[in-house]
Design a protein around this motif. Structure first.
Motif, short mmCIF file in Angstrom:
data_model
loop_
_atom_site.label_atom_id
_atom_site.label_comp_id
_atom_site.label_asym_id
_atom_site.label_seq_id
_atom_site.Cartn_x
_atom_site.Cartn_y
_atom_site.Cartn_z
N GLU A 1 -0.70 -4.14 5.49
CA GLU A 1 -1.95 -4.21 4.26
C GLU A 1 -2.98 -5.07 4.80
N ILE B 1 1.34 2.60 -3.15
CA ILE B 1 0.59 2.73 -1.75
C ILE B 1 -0.08 4.08 -2.10
N GLU C 1 6.95 0.71 -4.66
CA GLU C 1 5.80 0.51 -3.54
C GLU C 1 5.38 1.78 -2.84
N TRP D 1 -1.68 3.97 6.34
CA TRP D 1 -1.41 4.56 4.88
C TRP D 1 -0.08 5.27 4.78
#
Length: 479
Positions: free
Chosen positions: A278, A308, A304, A289
């Motif tokens: 990241e 994201i 997470e 991504w």
């Protein structure tokens, strides 16, 4: 007579074009301020749209016909323009059209540079296979067997899983005293890795450094990969630490380490590596991504994954099917059925292009939960819209076979004849074997006869399968 006269006149006008085109192709042209991000002048766009539309899944010759028609209209073409088309078609994997375009300009008198010949070699290998690529390479005059074309053939061998041939070719390059550049060293290291010789990756890396050639992200990726293959995680970590001190680290190196940590169930280390991703990734690029989504899911970290996802949606104006596909796969892996349904509904209300891969994920999720009615409702809906694909067939057929409901599985197979229309589809040998095994074990002659008719309708009944079908008759005492 009139038709013949028109054809002759058309050929006469085309015959004037090669010399004119060859002359124009020899003239380099500077990119103007009016070019778009692809390097296209505004006047180039109409022809590109025409050839792009016919560059995939069409009979050979369509692209050439479009180009001939353009010349018939006495419209200008340049080398810069045509090669820009080739680059753009290749970028979107429209390899057939790109290759036909290169063939067309060479047939009309253009002399391809070694770089263009390397591009053509790569396209031939993708469109016609490695044997055709070899034939093209060896047919080139010696002066055209350059570092670029040799390097490209090395890469073709690697892509086709023929590492040994690539290594043989490198020996020929050495015999001809062709001095390798960074690209050749990178491809050679990749070949050693694929050939199961990771230790030679290390020696090649040392040769590269001794030659004064600086390494790049691809070099370090293969080097770290080789240490991982040799189960030397400490050495892989040391390379990454040393690299961090002297140069920016590409995000893919951190995901490489994260992948390995996940395999070793070192989830804490994997999460640290993903935090590094990241920090260094280009936020405007989608690939990191979706990689983060997938790897956090493999870590079992639902929090997470969702964080994201929200960051991805806020970064991009429009969520592409690819993003939804990876997110849904991640949620299914995490067994977060409620969130999966929510994201699927979000996609249904916002998508611009229908994607059966996304539909199939939802079907699998419903079947995982035993919600057969829901899964079947989706299947019936897609059939009504004519959007059925082979993935859907296999998902349902295998599900019903797992449940020993062979009649339902056979019904699914029967639907495939009319519903999978994109190309001729045949069931895999593994799927056929599963049906045959059931009929043999149950000595179900009526069932195997129905299966036989289904295979005939799909035009995929071969001698081996027919012999296996006969085995059911033998076991049932019906010979």
């Amino acid at each position: 007579m009139l038709r013949r006269a028109v054809a002759v006149e058309a050929r006469r006008r085309i015959s004037l074009a090669p010399a004119r085109l060859a002359h124009e192709l020899a003239q380099p042209q500077a990119q103007s301020a009016g070019s778009d991000r692809r390097g296209f002048e505004p006047s180039w766009v109409p022809l590109y749209k025409r050839i792009s539309k016919v560059s995939h899944g069409r009979p050979p010759g369509i692209v050439a016909a479009e180009m001939d028609e353009w010349l018939r209209q006495r419209l200008l073409l340049s080398q810069q323009q045509i090669l820009a088309y080739v680059r753009e078609l290749t970028r979107f994997k429209k390899n057939e059209g790109a290759l036909e375009l290169l063939d067309w300009i060479e047939a009309r008198g253009a002399n391809l540079t070694p770089g263009h010949q390397a591009v053509r070699l790569d396209l031939i290998s993708k469109v016609h296979g490695i044997q055709a690529a070899e034939e093209y390479f060896w047919s080139l005059p010696d002066i055209s067997k350059s570092l670029k074309t040799y390097s490209c053939l090395l890469n073709c061998y690697g892509n086709h899983g023929l590492a040994y041939k690539g290594l043989e070719l490198y020996e020929k390059m050495k015999a001809k005293k062709i001095v390798p550049d960074k690209l050749v060293y990178n491809r050679l290291m990749k070949l050693y890795q694929k050939a199961g010789q990771p230790e030679k990756v290390l020696s090649t890396f040392e040769q590269m450094r001794e030659s004064g050639i600086s390494a790049d992200k691809f070099t370090y990726f293969t080097l770290i990969e080789s240490y991982i293959t040799m189960n030397d995680l400490d050495a892989a970590e040391k390379v990454l630490e040393e690299l961090q001190k002297v140069a920016p680290v590409h995000w893919s190196l951190y995901t490489l380490m994260a992948n390995n940590y996940i395999k070793l169930e070192l989830f804490g280390k994997a999460e640290v590596a993903l935090k590094n991703v990241e920090e260094v990734m280009d936020k405007a690029e989608l690939h990191p991504w979706v990689t983060l989504l997938s790897l956090h899911a493999h870590c079992g970290n639902s929090t997470e994954v969702k964080r994201i996802w929200e960051s991805l949606k806020s970064t991009f104006k429009k969520c592409l099917n690819r993003s939804y596909l990876v997110m849904l796969q991640a949620l299914r892996m995490l067994d977060d059925f409620e969130s999966l349904q929510q994201i699927f509904q979000e996609w249904q209300s916002s998508h611009e292009r229908y994607d059966m891969r996304i539909i199939n994920i939802m079907i699998k999720a419903y079947l995982d939960k035993g919600m057969i009615d829901k899964a079947e409702a989706i299947r019936q809906s897609t059939m009504a819209q004519g959007r059925y694909d082979e993935g859907t067939v296999c998902i349902f057929a295998e599900f019903y076979l797992d449940k020993s409901d062979v009649n339902a599985a056979l019904e699914i197979l029967g639907d495939a004849k009319n519903m999978v229309t994109a190309h001729k589809w045949v069931p895999s040998k593994e799927l056929v074997s599963r049906f045959l095994k059931h009929y043999e074990e149950s000595k179900d002659v009526a069932g195997v006869e129905s299966f036989l008719e289904c295979l005939k309708s799909l035009e995929c009944l071969d001698a081996e399968t027919y012999d296996a079908v006969m085995q059911t008759y033998v076991l049932a005492g019906r010979t």
